[in-house]
Enzyme design. Structure first.
Site, PDB file in Angstrom:
ATOM      1  N   HIS A 178       6.010  38.861 -31.478  1.00  0.00           N
ATOM      2  CA  HIS A 178       4.986  38.063 -30.797  1.00  0.00           C
ATOM      3  C   HIS A 178       5.576  37.426 -29.541  1.00  0.00           C
ATOM      4  O   HIS A 178       6.772  37.150 -29.464  1.00  0.00           O
ATOM      5  CB  HIS A 178       4.432  37.006 -31.743  1.00  0.00           C
ATOM      6  CG  HIS A 178       3.775  37.625 -32.933  1.00  0.00           C
ATOM      7  ND1 HIS A 178       2.492  38.111 -32.903  1.00  0.00           N
ATOM      8  CD2 HIS A 178       4.242  37.877 -34.179  1.00  0.00           C
ATOM      9  CE1 HIS A 178       2.189  38.629 -34.076  1.00  0.00           C
ATOM     10  NE2 HIS A 178       3.241  38.494 -34.871  1.00  0.00           N
ATOM     11  N   GLY A 216      16.390  42.595 -52.932  1.00  0.00           N
ATOM     12  CA  GLY A 216      15.098  41.935 -53.026  1.00  0.00           C
ATOM     13  C   GLY A 216      14.926  40.792 -52.046  1.00  0.00           C
ATOM     14  O   GLY A 216      15.851  40.042 -51.758  1.00  0.00           O
TER      15      GLY A 216
END
Length: 183
Positions: free
Chosen positions: A115, A142
């Protein structure tokens, strides 16, 4: 003639993510991910039919546990015997290539959208798409987060919970936030 938002996204230029053509692609991806995530595993197989058809390329033995989410799906390439554990998120506004035998732990997140840093331009929903490449035999623990534009080399390991902000060389282990090579 000006480029469409999709053309800008594909070329890595700044584009507005709030575009009807892009929203239609995201809607198709959500539907495919929903089918994958809600079909019983013994019926679904390794990857739901609609999701597999959406991907840019996908080896027959690649497997994705449910639930799974992707932004577009059309930019994802999965190599031979790739495994994505439950809860993985791939925001694939740019190509995401995951090499043969790579394993991603539960809740791994891959982001391609960068962004705009200027707050006024960010208010215009401007972003650019930066590819992510994960090499062969990579293990990502994970809840790791892979940021836009990252390449992870073959045989590398990313520790659980790490935030990968820089490219990872082949054969090394990185851990932490930001992820750093273990010494």
């Amino acid at each position: 003639m000006p480029l469409s938002a999709l053309e800008k996204m594909k070329s890595g230029d700044w584009y507005s993510c709030l575009d009807p053509e892009l929203e239609a692609l995201r809607t198709a991806a959500r539907a495919a991910a929903f089918e994958h995530s809600t079909t019983p595993p013994d019926v679904r197989g390794n990857i739901g039919e609609k999701l597999r058809a959406l991907f840019a390329a996908c080896a027959g033995d690649a497997r994705i546990e449910a639930p799974f989410h992707c932004a577009y799906g059309v930019n994802i390439t999965l190599g031979k015997a790739v495994f994505l554990n439950a809860g993985c998120v791939v925001l694939d506004s740019a190509p995401v290539t995951i090499g043969d035998y790579a394993m991603l732990g539960p809740n791994v997140q891959i982001y391609c959208a960068d962004h705009h840093k200027d707050p006024e331009l960010r208010q215009q929903n401007l972003e650019r798409a930066m590819p992510v490449t994960i090499g062969k035999n990579v293990w990502i623990g994970g809840a790791a987060i892979i940021l836009p534009g990252i390449t992870i080399g073959d045989n590398a390991i990313v520790g659980a919970g790490s935030v990968v902000t820089k490219d990872v060389p082949a054969g090394v282990t990185v851990v932490g936030n930001p992820a750093r090579v273990m010494g």
